[in-house]
Design an enzyme around this catalytic site. Structure first.
Site, PDB file in Angstrom:
ATOM      1  N   GLY B  68     -28.513 -29.818 -20.407  1.00 32.76           N
ATOM      2  CA  GLY B  68     -29.431 -30.576 -21.249  1.00 32.76           C
ATOM      3  C   GLY B  68     -30.866 -30.524 -20.770  1.00 32.76           C
ATOM      4  N   THR B  69     -31.064 -30.627 -19.482  1.00 36.54           N
ATOM      5  CA  THR B  69     -32.435 -30.645 -18.961  1.00 36.54           C
ATOM      6  C   THR B  69     -33.129 -29.321 -19.252  1.00 36.54           C
ATOM      7  OG1 THR B  69     -31.987 -32.303 -17.275  1.00 36.54           O
ATOM      8  CG2 THR B  69     -33.814 -30.805 -16.849  1.00 36.54           C
ATOM      9  N   ASN B 146     -29.499 -42.359 -24.208  1.00 36.09           N
ATOM     10  CA  ASN B 146     -28.461 -42.387 -23.166  1.00 36.09           C
ATOM     11  C   ASN B 146     -28.307 -43.743 -22.501  1.00 36.09           C
ATOM     12  OD1 ASN B 146     -29.530 -42.310 -20.134  1.00 36.09           O
ATOM     13  ND2 ASN B 146     -31.067 -41.385 -21.441  1.00 36.09           N
ATOM     14  N   GLN B 174     -26.297 -36.836 -25.687  1.00 30.17           N
ATOM     15  CA  GLN B 174     -25.379 -37.981 -25.756  1.00 30.17           C
ATOM     16  C   GLN B 174     -24.699 -38.086 -27.113  1.00 30.17           C
ATOM     17  OE1 GLN B 174     -24.388 -39.773 -23.290  1.00 30.17           O
ATOM     18  NE2 GLN B 174     -25.921 -39.301 -21.721  1.00 30.17           N
ATOM     19  N   ALA B 193     -22.332 -29.576 -21.864  1.00 31.76           N
ATOM     20  CA  ALA B 193     -20.872 -29.585 -21.839  1.00 31.76           C
ATOM     21  C   ALA B 193     -20.284 -30.791 -21.113  1.00 31.76           C
ATOM     22  CB  ALA B 193     -20.360 -28.301 -21.170  1.00 31.76           C
ATOM     23  N   HIS B 194     -20.920 -31.205 -20.003  1.00 26.90           N
ATOM     24  CA  HIS B 194     -20.212 -32.123 -19.101  1.00 26.90           C
ATOM     25  C   HIS B 194     -20.088 -33.542 -19.624  1.00 26.90           C
ATOM     26  CE1 HIS B 194     -23.598 -34.320 -17.041  1.00 26.90           C
ATOM     27  NE2 HIS B 194     -24.267 -33.329 -17.580  1.00 26.90           N
ATOM     28  N   THR B 230     -27.540 -13.503 -15.944  1.00 31.18           N
ATOM     29  CA  THR B 230     -26.137 -13.169 -16.174  1.00 31.18           C
ATOM     30  C   THR B 230     -25.419 -14.350 -16.830  1.00 31.18           C
ATOM     31  OG1 THR B 230     -26.200 -11.742 -14.257  1.00 31.18           O
ATOM     32  CG2 THR B 230     -24.018 -12.392 -15.031  1.00 31.18           C
ATOM     33  N   CYS B 313     -30.516 -39.667 -13.978  1.00 35.70           N
ATOM     34  CA  CYS B 313     -31.721 -38.905 -13.635  1.00 35.70           C
ATOM     35  C   CYS B 313     -32.815 -39.825 -13.135  1.00 35.70           C
ATOM     36  CB  CYS B 313     -32.201 -38.100 -14.835  1.00 35.70           C
ATOM     37  SG  CYS B 313     -31.010 -36.840 -15.319  1.00 35.70           S
TER      38      CYS B 313
END
Lengths: 367, 379
Positions: B68-69, B146, B174, B193-194, B230, B313
């Site tokens: 996200g960041t 968030n 979120q 994803a997390h 990559t 954060c």
């Protein structure tokens, strides 16, 4: 729940507080580590309250397998310790921010937050000892004479003292380092910090100036004992009683600051004899128990690097007291005057003035 | 332990774990020409297709990032040319990776226009319309906040941005999966994803229209040149699997959030910051008057309940929440904030136990300070 109760340890990332936490774990306490965020220098990654220090504290906590939190005390610290530091220097006095911090932050706000976490005890890495006497908790000097920090704790209050553990107070510094080594703590060889955390040595004047934008600092004059102008200066905050270096005056004999008049901006200098004092008067007295009686033979310590000297209590009135002693030099208003009975701290106060040797007999000192 | 900090991150879901384990075997570089490379490429593109289908976008819209960041940074730095005095219209309570990117762009010459937000954290579309000017190049409004959980009406903002010819970015980190699996109709959308139970270290910037976007990184043609480096094939596989699992779990309800609030409501001095409507179904931001959020978080951790003062954060900074300050709360109240955020695996029983523990801990914290107050405070 552990058999000895919960203790919150103030962990700075230094070796003393790290070993303190380790010893308490060994002794069976339920140990919680808290790093106090007191101040921040936006630019710095190292130094007090820096990310590096907190990281060290976190590593130690991880090694000891104890919970660890960083808590914010910056507001209290700025409002009490830093504000006092700037104000005192600007008034021509010499503050002791570490004592103020212990009084207003560590053994006040920190103690409150520790109790919120269910702590029965708090602990710090100070070199000092608590003894539980018949009349209550007593504060004693640390056994390592070079490291003793009892001076900084005189105003912590008996209620907080009764609940405080100083795990390294009975140890020598090299024993503490050896213990850190033995336990494999990652901070065993970390150098001691002996500086004011927010204004490292040599920078206090610039710090005071930077914090004084609202009320600019005025230059002034340096005079001799007769009042003759012999130089100029950039502000009284740059001077402390007994100071010899940085006066900006060339002289064939050593000159020392003997008086500072913040209102007139006058710094008076004189020879070594002129900084001698016959005693001092102090205010904001705090006693860890009953104050000593007038006439009591005590020892007095008037700055952190000063061996306690014999003195006699000559008056106690309200929160003020006076002592007489022929062994005091460079008594600086704003510093703590701590009263000892041998190794035990009875209490102390904040120096208002030295009693000039030549005036002492005439009793001309206003308290 | 009761984990109630899903807005910080979520445990890895089993399907994501399995997909990643399988993808680990495809060690080839997805950009390589030979068979191992092609197999890795197939896993990557399969993940992209799955994710696109779930999110209601085209596969070519998805640019994988590190999270996200990065996506938020890429959206702002990629659309704004600082020296040209481009203006960004944004909300002050959005995630720090949006707000701080914008401030950095401001230091480099861009102009910022901050949107007004109400006490519930809502941005009115009319306020966005009013804020857009000739020099506006980008509007950025997060989908769901968030900390406080407020959900914005991104559809209305998207429509008016399109009418005005201004690019619209939405941080949906979120919102994705909690508000809906279907992404809002913004031009640029950040997801990760997390928060869904996928792995850390992978997210995406979704580019729904041909918004001009310069890359942050240079040195390769991966992700159509938007994001050289990559490809994170394993991460992409985990991301898609987590998104599939989230879709299959069905829509969220507000039930656990309101169940928790019912448990907390009787506590003296409790204040609810999260709105009751248009709020993330899992997020409840509250404050306990006179108790600092960081102390409540520590005390709850000692009792085995994991919550947060707000965004991880910003945690540890000691700063009062910038979100609550932007909503008009003073520092004192902003410092009280404690965020509870549940996940798919959270049970009603856990919520009930958490509620009891909070009540006990808050009462104990208040009681701890009382004797001292009566005695005039510790000296």
């Amino acid at each position: 729940m552990s058999r000895r109760g919960r203790v919150v340890v103030a962990m700075s990332g230094g070796v003393d507080s790290s070993v303190s936490a380790a010893l308490l774990v060994d002794q069976g306490y339920d140990v919680v580590g808290v790093a106090m965020r007191l101040w921040e220098d936006a630019e710095s990654e190292s130094g007090c309250c820096s990310l590096d220090d907190f990281l060290d504290a976190r590593l130690v906590a991880e090694k000891l397998d104890i919970p660890f939190y960083v808590m914010d005390f910056r507001e209290e610290f700025r409002a009490t310790v830093v504000a006092n530091f700037v104000r005192e220097y600007r008034q021509g006095r010499t503050p002791n921010p570490c004592v103020r911090c212990n009084h207003s932050v560590k053994f006040a706000s920190f103690w409150d937050r520790a109790r919120e976490l269910g702590a029965e005890w708090i602990a710090t890495g100070h070199y000092a000892r608590r003894r539980d006497g018949a009349a209550g908790a007593e504060l004693w000097r640390g056994v390592d004479p070079d490291k003793d920090q009892s001076y900084f704790l005189f105003s912590m209050g008996r209620e907080a003292l009764a609940r405080t553990i100083f795990p390294v107070g009975h140890m020598q510094k090299d024993e503490v380092r050896a213990e850190a080594e033995r336990l494999g703590l990652p901070v065993a060889s970390k150098p001691d910090s002996q500086e004011i955390c927010f204004a490292p040595r040599g920078t206090h004047a610039a710090f005071v100036e930077a914090q004084s934008s609202a009320l600019p600092i005025r230059p002034g004059v340096v005079v001799d004992q007769d009042g003759t102008e012999i130089g100029r200066h950039d502000g009284v905050h740059r001077f402390t009683i007994g100071q010899r270096r940085g006066l900006g005056i060339s002289s064939d004999r050593p000159l020392y600051v003997t008086d500072i008049d913040p209102v007139g901006g006058v710094v008076r200098v004189g020879d070594a004899a002129a900084v001698g004092c016959a005693g001092l008067s102090a205010s904001e007295a705090e006693w860890l128990g009953e104050p000593p009686p007038v006439g009591a033979a005590v020892r007095i310590k008037i700055r952190s690097r000063f061996e306690p000297q014999s003195a006699v209590i000559t008056s106690i009135a309200g929160d003020r007291f006076q002592v007489a002693s022929d062994r005091l030099k460079a008594v600086a208003p704003g510093q703590a005057a701590v009263v000892y009975d041998g190794e035990r701290v009875l209490g102390g106060g904040w120096i208002e003035s030295g009693v000039a040797a030549r005036l002492a007999d005439a009793g001309e000192v206003a308290v | 332990m009761i984990y109630l900090d899903y807005n910080a991150t979520a445990p890895l879901l089993q399907p994501a774990r399995d997909a990643m384990a399988a993808a680990q075997d495809e060690f080839g570089n997805a950009s390589s020409a030979y068979a191992q490379g092609r197999r890795a490429r197939a896993v990557l593109e399969g993940a992209r297709r799955d994710l696109a289908e779930i999110a209601g976008v085209q596969p070519r819209d998805i640019c994988f990032t590190s999270g996200g960041t990065e996506s938020n940074n890429a959206a702002l730095f990629g659309t704004i040319e600082p020296a040209s005095a481009h203006e960004i219209v944004l909300a002050p309570h959005d995630h720090s990776s949006v707000v701080e990117s914008a401030r950095e762009l401001e230091r480099r010459g861009a102009k910022l226009r901050w949107l007004p937000v109400d006490a519930a954290g809502r941005v009115a579309a009319a306020a966005v319309a009013e804020a857009i000017s000739e020099s506006t190049r980008l509007v950025s409004v997060g989908w769901a906040n968030n900390e406080i959980g407020t959900i914005q009406d991104c559809q209305a903002i998207a429509e008016l941005c399109r009418d005005r010819g201004v690019a619209f970015h939405s941080d949906a980190v979120q919102g994705f999966g909690k508000v809906s699996m279907q992404l809002p109709d913004a031009d640029l959308i950040s997801i990760t994803a997390h928060k869904l139970g996928g792995p850390k270290g992978i997210g995406a910037l979704v580019r729904r229209r041909d918004v001009e976007l310069r890359p942050l990184l240079f040195g390769g043609s991966q992700e159509r040149g938007w994001r050289p480096g990559t490809e994170n094939v394993v991460g992409a596989a985990g991301f898609a699997a987590a998104a599939l699992a989230a879709r299959d779990a069905g829509a969220w309800t507000d039930a656990l959030r309101e169940r928790l609030w019912r448990a907390l409501e009787p506590i003296a001095g409790v204040e609810r910051y999260s709105p009751a409507a248009n709020c993330l179904p899992n997020t409840l931001l509250v404050g306990f008057a006179g108790l600092r959020g960081e102390s409540v978080v520590a005390a709850l951790d000692l009792e085995g309940v994991a919550v947060s003062v707000g965004s991880a954060c910003a945690a540890g900074s000691g700063e009062p929440s910038h979100v609550l300050r932007a909503l008009g709360y003073d520092d004192e109240r902003a410092r009280c904030a404690v965020r509870f955020s549940s996940g798919r695996a959270t049970t009603a029983d856990e919520i009930d136990r958490a509620g009891e523990i909070v009540a006990t801990v808050v009462a104990r914290m208040r009681a701890a300070l009382e004797p001292a107050a009566a005695a005039g405070g510790a000296a």
